[in-house]
Motif scaffolding. Structure first.
Motif, PDB file in Angstrom:
ATOM      1  N   LEU A 109       0.839  -1.203   0.055  1.00  0.00           N
ATOM      2  CA  LEU A 109       0.070   0.235  -0.113  1.00  0.00           C
ATOM      3  C   LEU A 109       0.916   1.276   0.143  1.00  0.00           C
ATOM      4  O   LEU A 109       0.594   2.446  -0.462  1.00  0.00           O
ATOM      5  N   GLY A 110       2.057   1.230   0.768  1.00  0.00           N
ATOM      6  CA  GLY A 110       2.974   2.205   0.761  1.00  0.00           C
ATOM      7  C   GLY A 110       3.370   2.453  -0.701  1.00  0.00           C
ATOM      8  O   GLY A 110       3.486   3.912  -1.079  1.00  0.00           O
ATOM      9  N   ARG A 111       3.761   1.629  -1.273  1.00  0.00           N
ATOM     10  CA  ARG A 111       4.240   1.549  -2.639  1.00  0.00           C
ATOM     11  C   ARG A 111       3.292   2.115  -3.670  1.00  0.00           C
ATOM     12  O   ARG A 111       3.686   3.080  -4.254  1.00  0.00           O
ATOM     13  N   LEU A 112       1.993   1.827  -3.494  1.00  0.00           N
ATOM     14  CA  LEU A 112       1.011   2.223  -4.146  1.00  0.00           C
ATOM     15  C   LEU A 112       0.547   3.653  -4.210  1.00  0.00           C
ATOM     16  O   LEU A 112       0.339   4.537  -5.138  1.00  0.00           O
ATOM     17  N   TYR A 113       0.983   4.345  -2.946  1.00  0.00           N
ATOM     18  CA  TYR A 113       0.701   5.662  -2.567  1.00  0.00           C
ATOM     19  C   TYR A 113       1.870   6.402  -3.184  1.00  0.00           C
ATOM     20  O   TYR A 113       1.623   7.666  -3.818  1.00  0.00           O
ATOM     21  N   ALA A 114       2.963   5.839  -3.138  1.00  0.00           N
ATOM     22  CA  ALA A 114       4.065   6.509  -3.697  1.00  0.00           C
ATOM     23  C   ALA A 114       4.113   6.620  -5.195  1.00  0.00           C
ATOM     24  O   ALA A 114       4.606   7.557  -5.484  1.00  0.00           O
ATOM     25  N   LEU A 115       3.613   5.504  -5.894  1.00  0.00           N
ATOM     26  CA  LEU A 115       3.520   5.527  -7.266  1.00  0.00           C
ATOM     27  C   LEU A 115       2.241   6.135  -7.721  1.00  0.00           C
ATOM     28  O   LEU A 115       2.140   6.654  -9.077  1.00  0.00           O
ATOM     29  N   GLY A 116       1.196   6.672  -6.862  1.00  0.00           N
ATOM     30  CA  GLY A 116       0.029   6.827  -7.423  1.00  0.00           C
ATOM     31  C   GLY A 116      -0.706   6.108  -8.222  1.00  0.00           C
ATOM     32  O   GLY A 116      -1.337   6.241  -9.294  1.00  0.00           O
ATOM     33  N   LEU A 117      -0.373   4.556  -7.995  1.00  0.00           N
ATOM     34  CA  LEU A 117      -1.200   3.484  -8.612  1.00  0.00           C
ATOM     35  C   LEU A 117      -2.393   3.069  -7.917  1.00  0.00           C
ATOM     36  O   LEU A 117      -2.530   2.818  -6.824  1.00  0.00           O
ATOM     37  N   GLY A 118      -3.576   3.487  -8.555  1.00  0.00           N
ATOM     38  CA  GLY A 118      -4.935   3.022  -8.347  1.00  0.00           C
ATOM     39  C   GLY A 118      -5.245   3.968  -7.266  1.00  0.00           C
ATOM     40  O   GLY A 118      -6.644   3.702  -6.623  1.00  0.00           O
ATOM     41  N   MET A 119      -4.771   5.012  -6.923  1.00  0.00           N
ATOM     42  CA  MET A 119      -4.992   6.041  -5.935  1.00  0.00           C
ATOM     43  C   MET A 119      -4.175   7.188  -6.374  1.00  0.00           C
ATOM     44  O   MET A 119      -3.131   7.261  -6.850  1.00  0.00           O
ATOM     45  N   PRO A 120      -4.587   8.315  -5.503  1.00  0.00           N
ATOM     46  CA  PRO A 120      -3.884   9.498  -5.828  1.00  0.00           C
ATOM     47  C   PRO A 120      -2.350   9.263  -5.193  1.00  0.00           C
ATOM     48  O   PRO A 120      -2.302   8.699  -4.083  1.00  0.00           O
ATOM     49  N   LYS A 121      -1.515   9.768  -5.745  1.00  0.00           N
ATOM     50  CA  LYS A 121      -0.201   9.994  -5.187  1.00  0.00           C
ATOM     51  C   LYS A 121       0.073  10.560  -3.949  1.00  0.00           C
ATOM     52  O   LYS A 121      -0.644  11.859  -3.706  1.00  0.00           O
ATOM     53  N   ASP A 122       0.550  10.122  -2.915  1.00  0.00           N
ATOM     54  CA  ASP A 122       0.576  10.825  -1.334  1.00  0.00           C
ATOM     55  C   ASP A 122       1.845  10.167  -0.884  1.00  0.00           C
ATOM     56  O   ASP A 122       1.699   8.993  -0.253  1.00  0.00           O
ATOM     57  N   LEU A 123       2.614  10.956  -1.056  1.00  0.00           N
ATOM     58  CA  LEU A 123       3.901  10.503  -0.232  1.00  0.00           C
ATOM     59  C   LEU A 123       3.954  10.457   1.439  1.00  0.00           C
ATOM     60  O   LEU A 123       4.608   9.658   1.904  1.00  0.00           O
ATOM     61  N   ASP A 124       3.137  11.115   2.075  1.00  0.00           N
ATOM     62  CA  ASP A 124       2.793  11.280   3.316  1.00  0.00           C
ATOM     63  C   ASP A 124       2.062   9.981   3.685  1.00  0.00           C
ATOM     64  O   ASP A 124       2.683   9.183   4.688  1.00  0.00           O
ATOM     65  N   GLN A 125       1.225   9.546   2.903  1.00  0.00           N
ATOM     66  CA  GLN A 125       0.515   8.188   3.221  1.00  0.00           C
ATOM     67  C   GLN A 125       1.570   7.157   2.938  1.00  0.00           C
ATOM     68  O   GLN A 125       1.565   6.314   3.808  1.00  0.00           O
ATOM     69  N   ALA A 126       2.102   7.237   1.970  1.00  0.00           N
ATOM     70  CA  ALA A 126       3.072   6.312   1.658  1.00  0.00           C
ATOM     71  C   ALA A 126       4.212   6.129   2.803  1.00  0.00           C
ATOM     72  O   ALA A 126       4.335   4.974   3.177  1.00  0.00           O
ATOM     73  N   LEU A 127       4.651   7.098   3.140  1.00  0.00           N
ATOM     74  CA  LEU A 127       5.475   6.958   4.393  1.00  0.00           C
ATOM     75  C   LEU A 127       4.999   6.338   5.497  1.00  0.00           C
ATOM     76  O   LEU A 127       5.686   5.491   6.251  1.00  0.00           O
ATOM     77  N   SER A 128       3.857   6.923   5.871  1.00  0.00           N
ATOM     78  CA  SER A 128       3.246   6.216   6.992  1.00  0.00           C
ATOM     79  C   SER A 128       3.062   4.804   6.943  1.00  0.00           C
ATOM     80  O   SER A 128       3.212   3.881   7.963  1.00  0.00           O
ATOM     81  N   TRP A 129       2.563   4.334   6.094  1.00  0.00           N
ATOM     82  CA  TRP A 129       2.302   2.976   5.508  1.00  0.00           C
ATOM     83  C   TRP A 129       3.481   2.141   5.497  1.00  0.00           C
ATOM     84  O   TRP A 129       3.673   0.909   6.115  1.00  0.00           O
ATOM     85  N   MET A 130       4.807   2.494   5.149  1.00  0.00           N
ATOM     86  CA  MET A 130       5.968   1.921   5.232  1.00  0.00           C
ATOM     87  C   MET A 130       6.382   1.686   6.510  1.00  0.00           C
ATOM     88  O   MET A 130       6.873   0.717   6.934  1.00  0.00           O
ATOM     89  N   GLN A 131       6.406   2.812   7.320  1.00  0.00           N
ATOM     90  CA  GLN A 131       6.556   2.939   8.878  1.00  0.00           C
ATOM     91  C   GLN A 131       5.914   1.602   9.602  1.00  0.00           C
ATOM     92  O   GLN A 131       6.424   1.204  10.416  1.00  0.00           O
TER      93      GLN A 131
END
Length: 155
Positions: A109-131
């Motif tokens: 999910l973090g990767r999907l947020y980082a790439l904006g794949l299937g959802m809007p790109k959101d680096l804050d969400q990406a980082l949160s899910w990676m953590q």
């Protein structure tokens, strides 16, 4: 009990017995058995590989909140394996698995947020899910624990 017998047979590579036991347990509504049977069809273990049949079984398990099935079916939708390609539907399924605390789903999910794949790109969400994935025990690469590293995925 039948699902456990299926898993024992599966681990012993007795795929015919595993299939029988998983089918019995799945018929009784066991979501884990549905998932395992779906994996067998996806991998062609003891059955002819059939992504459509795998997707059908995974969908039944995902409907029962089986997080591994949600993740795998989500990936099927991302790539169009056995189902029409639909990144938004795939991302929603992966998010459901992540919200069920599946560490692998959190990572993806973090990767999907980082790439904006299937959802809007959101680096804050990406980082949160990676953590969250790392805290849950998933081995996240250090560079993906920064916004800069996540932004580099897109390049």
């Amino acid at each position: 009990m039948t699902e456990r017998q299926g898993t024992k047979a599966y681990l012993d590579k007795d795929y015919a017995e595993a299939k029988t036991k998983y089918e019995e347990a799945a018929a009784d509504g066991n979501a884990d058995a549905m998932y395992h049977l779906g994996v067998m069809y996806a991998e062609g273990q003891g059955v002819k590989q059939d992504y459509a049949k795998a997707a059908q079984l995974l969908q039944q398990a995902a409907t029962l909140d089986q997080d591994d099935a949600q993740l795998m079916l989500g990936m099927f939708y991302i790539y169009g394996d056995g189902v029409p390609q639909d990144p938004a539907k795939g991302a929603a399924l992966i998010k459901a698995a992540a919200e069920n605390r599946n560490d692998t789903a959190m990572y993806y999910l973090g990767r999907l947020y980082a790439l904006g794949l299937g959802m809007p790109k959101d680096l804050d969400q990406a980082l949160s899910w990676m953590q969250d994935a790392q805290r849950a025990g998933f081995p996240v690469q250090e560079e993906l624990l920064t916004k800069e590293g996540l932004a580099a995925l897109d390049s």
